[in-house]
Design a protein around this motif. Structure first.
Motif, mmCIF file in Angstrom:
data_model
loop_
_atom_site.group_PDB
_atom_site.id
_atom_site.type_symbol
_atom_site.label_atom_id
_atom_site.label_comp_id
_atom_site.label_asym_id
_atom_site.label_seq_id
_atom_site.Cartn_x
_atom_site.Cartn_y
_atom_site.Cartn_z
ATOM 1 N N LYS A 28 0.979 -1.136 -0.071
ATOM 2 C CA LYS A 28 -0.082 -0.115 0.178
ATOM 3 C C LYS A 28 0.877 1.339 0.150
ATOM 4 O O LYS A 28 1.985 1.389 0.850
ATOM 5 C CB LYS A 28 -0.961 0.043 1.208
ATOM 6 C CG LYS A 28 -2.014 0.972 1.231
ATOM 7 C CD LYS A 28 -2.769 0.764 2.358
ATOM 8 C CE LYS A 28 -4.245 1.861 2.265
ATOM 9 N NZ LYS A 28 -5.156 1.753 3.247
ATOM 10 N N PHE A 29 0.708 2.150 -0.848
ATOM 11 C CA PHE A 29 1.152 3.376 -1.069
ATOM 12 C C PHE A 29 2.633 3.252 -1.623
ATOM 13 O O PHE A 29 3.290 4.240 -1.683
ATOM 14 C CB PHE A 29 1.354 4.026 0.256
ATOM 15 C CG PHE A 29 0.130 4.464 1.005
ATOM 16 C CD1 PHE A 29 -0.954 5.112 0.438
ATOM 17 C CD2 PHE A 29 -0.001 3.923 2.194
ATOM 18 C CE1 PHE A 29 -2.000 5.270 1.231
ATOM 19 C CE2 PHE A 29 -1.149 4.237 3.041
ATOM 20 C CZ PHE A 29 -2.062 4.885 2.375
ATOM 21 N N LYS A 30 2.964 1.889 -2.188
ATOM 22 C CA LYS A 30 4.200 1.744 -2.866
ATOM 23 C C LYS A 30 3.960 0.707 -3.877
ATOM 24 O O LYS A 30 4.401 -0.352 -3.785
ATOM 25 C CB LYS A 30 5.373 1.129 -1.754
ATOM 26 C CG LYS A 30 5.910 2.162 -0.833
ATOM 27 C CD LYS A 30 6.916 1.538 -0.031
ATOM 28 C CE LYS A 30 7.634 2.668 0.760
ATOM 29 N NZ LYS A 30 8.628 1.958 1.808
ATOM 30 N N PRO A 31 3.145 1.160 -4.837
ATOM 31 C CA PRO A 31 2.738 0.085 -5.984
ATOM 32 C C PRO A 31 3.852 -0.374 -6.637
ATOM 33 O O PRO A 31 3.870 -1.616 -7.198
ATOM 34 C CB PRO A 31 1.727 0.841 -6.690
ATOM 35 C CG PRO A 31 2.291 2.402 -6.567
ATOM 36 C CD PRO A 31 2.657 2.435 -5.301
ATOM 37 N N LEU A 32 5.197 0.357 -6.786
ATOM 38 C CA LEU A 32 6.042 -0.127 -7.545
ATOM 39 C C LEU A 32 7.358 0.126 -6.802
ATOM 40 O O LEU A 32 8.234 0.973 -7.021
ATOM 41 C CB LEU A 32 6.438 0.842 -8.771
ATOM 42 C CG LEU A 32 5.353 0.419 -9.846
ATOM 43 C CD1 LEU A 32 5.485 1.222 -11.066
ATOM 44 C CD2 LEU A 32 5.234 -1.264 -10.397
ATOM 45 N N GLY A 33 7.675 -0.745 -5.832
ATOM 46 C CA GLY A 33 8.656 -0.635 -4.719
ATOM 47 C C GLY A 33 10.134 -1.089 -5.417
ATOM 48 O O GLY A 33 10.749 -1.378 -4.424
ATOM 49 N N GLY A 34 10.063 -1.622 -6.509
ATOM 50 C CA GLY A 34 11.643 -2.205 -7.099
ATOM 51 C C GLY A 34 11.372 -3.679 -6.942
ATOM 52 O O GLY A 34 10.425 -4.420 -6.369
ATOM 53 N N PRO A 35 12.170 -3.994 -7.833
ATOM 54 C CA PRO A 35 12.523 -5.444 -8.088
ATOM 55 C C PRO A 35 12.933 -6.321 -6.627
ATOM 56 O O PRO A 35 13.750 -5.814 -5.945
ATOM 57 C CB PRO A 35 13.613 -5.796 -9.023
ATOM 58 C CG PRO A 35 14.385 -4.611 -8.976
ATOM 59 C CD PRO A 35 13.430 -3.617 -8.430
ATOM 60 N N ASP A 36 12.353 -7.307 -6.288
ATOM 61 C CA ASP A 36 12.514 -8.259 -5.191
ATOM 62 C C ASP A 36 12.467 -9.593 -5.308
ATOM 63 O O ASP A 36 12.282 -10.382 -4.480
ATOM 64 C CB ASP A 36 11.472 -7.573 -4.096
ATOM 65 C CG ASP A 36 9.979 -8.223 -4.095
ATOM 66 O OD1 ASP A 36 9.690 -8.622 -5.428
ATOM 67 O OD2 ASP A 36 9.344 -8.106 -3.183
ATOM 68 N N GLY A 37 13.011 -10.075 -6.437
ATOM 69 C CA GLY A 37 12.916 -11.519 -6.879
ATOM 70 C C GLY A 37 14.100 -12.364 -6.199
ATOM 71 O O GLY A 37 15.200 -11.759 -6.349
ATOM 72 N N GLY A 38 14.023 -13.272 -5.382
ATOM 73 C CA GLY A 38 15.130 -13.882 -4.857
ATOM 74 C C GLY A 38 15.582 -14.923 -5.779
ATOM 75 O O GLY A 38 15.326 -15.343 -7.035
ATOM 76 N N ASN A 39 17.015 -15.378 -5.470
ATOM 77 C CA ASN A 39 18.057 -16.198 -6.271
ATOM 78 C C ASN A 39 17.303 -17.706 -5.912
ATOM 79 O O ASN A 39 16.831 -17.990 -5.005
ATOM 80 C CB ASN A 39 19.412 -16.087 -5.942
ATOM 81 C CG ASN A 39 19.856 -14.751 -6.181
ATOM 82 O OD1 ASN A 39 19.244 -13.996 -7.089
ATOM 83 N ND2 ASN A 39 20.832 -14.464 -5.393
ATOM 84 N N GLY A 40 17.470 -18.741 -7.074
ATOM 85 C CA GLY A 40 17.397 -19.892 -6.703
ATOM 86 C C GLY A 40 18.379 -20.483 -6.039
ATOM 87 O O GLY A 40 19.401 -20.063 -6.057
ATOM 88 N N GLY A 41 18.045 -21.760 -5.349
ATOM 89 C CA GLY A 41 19.029 -22.440 -4.688
ATOM 90 C C GLY A 41 19.907 -23.354 -5.651
ATOM 91 O O GLY A 41 19.285 -23.801 -6.573
#
Length: 482
Positions: A28-41
């Motif tokens: 909420k209030f941050k619709p595009l907060g930046g990429p946050d995809g994690g790495n695979g193991g």
């Protein structure tokens, strides 16, 4: 009934790496907060580890397929995927690992010695790890690499100090049973011993091991009898002891002819061992001759008769009776002295200092060669470009553009131009073949479009279509002129 297996083939499959995650932080209030995809193991490795409690390769005979677990994919909120579990396989001391070509890749000696039979795949980077000044919100992630798959042959070569060799029914099993606590099968027919037996012998303060292998016969080095299957168990022995049956009633046999026949087989076998553990060929090992069964009067007379002839060869000779326990103490201490002397002459080398030699800055990380199968094509070989191909999502234009930037930075495009590659030339990297189109400018100067797209690929598609249309028109004109 237990079985002894000393040679097996296994298929080792490591785990695949998990894929990276493509995610954008939203709240909420941050619709595009930046990429946050994690790495695979990462994927799990397949490991071979020496275990002193394991004495045979029987488990691999029934279960030759070994597969480690895969890494899990990354997730949003910068959550990395879990690494796959390593698969640890216990092997006996003295296991030799050979590749599909028969070349030795590992010689496992000593408790806890480890070898990576198959390397797990790397996990793919998520879009959070791929963000940069020019690409602030990547619309793609890298794929996890597949795990390594290898077909290997495991051979067991017993680690013993003294190896007992002789014809069938010479009394080798009886001798090892009275010298040690080993309890091999003993019977009055040939080839009673179907598997090597190991025994631990104590002589004063000296402790050494003795190996009893199945009986050898002329032609054993060529596959006759059981010799060829078990001669490898003599390769690591420091001392070879001929056990001679002086009471045999077989025509044409006597102690000297028996020794000569076995010496010929040992010389014919004489394998080349791994340089780090080589003891030389079998013909060069110290020898001891044991004249057995002197509790039989005729055998005692024959032993006395041939002892001088054998001693002339420079080999120690001992007359014993394993059944009557005669001459065993003298033999035991003599073997201990030979083993002690051999250990002193072949002491374990001092641990070598590890020398780190970094690669030269200008050392080539890839090669470009003409493709013999495709006219005007090229093949790019190298660990990095081939890995990048495996990590790329080819259904995502932005990921393909990122791959092009990486190859360009590595110098692949410059090398293709240097070797005369023309636009549209087929270029093969790994398992992927594509039509080469020089992509300029580089990523830092590219105008960004929607996530998952790359304007350069759209331009190249239009240019490529125009060039193909022009080429077709020129071919038609040339045909009309003819």
């Amino acid at each position: 009934m237990s079985r002894f297996v000393d040679r097996v083939q296994i298929d080792a499959v490591a785990g695949n790496g998990g894929h990276g995650c493509t995610s954008v932080h939203r709240e909420k209030f941050k619709p595009l907060g930046g990429p946050d995809g994690g790495n695979g193991g990462r994927g799990g490795d397949v490991l071979l580890v020496v275990d002193p409690q394991v004495h045979t390769l029987l488990d691999f005979h029934f279960r030759p397929h070994a597969r480690a677990t895969n890494g899990t994919p990354g997730m949003g909120a910068n959550r990395a995927g879990a690494a796959g579990e390593d698969l640890v396989l216990a092997v006996p001391d003295g296991t030799v690992v050979l590749d599909a070509n028969g070349d030795i890749v590992a010689d496992l000696i000593g408790e806890g010695t480890r070898f990576v039979a198959a390397q797990g795949g790397r996990g793919g980077l998520g879009n959070a790890a791929l963000a940069s000044r020019a690409r602030r919100a990547p619309g793609f992630a890298l794929l996890g690499e597949p795990g390594e798959e290898r077909s290997l042959v495991l051979e067991l070569k017993s680690v013993a100090d003294v190896g007992l060799v002789g014809f069938p029914s010479a009394g080798k099993s009886s001798l090892i049973s009275v010298l040690s606590a080993a309890k091999p099968k003993i019977a009055d027919y040939p080839f009673t011993t179907l598997a090597p037996n190991l025994g631990v012998v104590t002589a004063g303060t000296d402790v050494f091991t003795v190996a009893d292998v199945p009986g050898l016969i002329p032609g054993a080095s060529e596959g006759r009898g059981l010799g060829l299957d078990f001669l490898r168990h003599l390769e690591r022995c420091a001392v070879l002891a001929h056990v001679v049956d002086c009471a045999t009633l077989e025509p044409g046999r006597d102690p000297l002819s028996d020794i000569d026949a076995l010496e010929a087989e040992l010389a014919a076998y004489s394998p080349a061992l791994d340089a780090d553990h080589s003891l030389g060929d079998l013909a060069s090992r110290p020898r001891v001759v044991i004249l057995n069964k002197i509790d039989v009067p005729e055998a005692a007379e024959l032993a006395e008769f041939v002892e001088a002839d054998i001693a002339e060869r420079g080999w120690p000779v001992f007359q014993i009776s394993a059944v009557a326990h005669r001459g065993l103490a003298e033999l035991t201490f003599a073997l201990a002295a030979l083993v002690r002397e051999y250990r002193r002459e072949h002491a374990a080398p001092v641990a070598r200092r590890t020398v780190i030699r970094p690669k030269a800055v200008d050392e080539a990380e890839f090669t470009v060669v003409p493709d013999p199968d495709l006219d005007g094509g090229f093949i790019v070989r190298g660990a990095r470009p081939e890995r990048w191909i495996r990590q790329t999502q080819f259904d995502n234009d932005e990921a393909v553009g990122y791959l092009a930037d990486r190859l360009n930075r590595l110098g692949v495009e410059d090398e293709l131009v240097k070797q005369g590659a023309k636009p549209g030339a087929p270029v093969t990297i790994g398992e992927m073949t594509f039509d080469w189109e020089p992509i300029t400018p580089m990523g830092d100067d590219v105008p960004l479009t929607g996530r998952g797209t790359d304007v350069r690929l759209e331009q190249n598609d239009r240019v490529g279509a125009a060039e193909r249309k022009l080429a077709r028109r020129l071919r038609r004109e040339a045909t009309d002129d003819e």
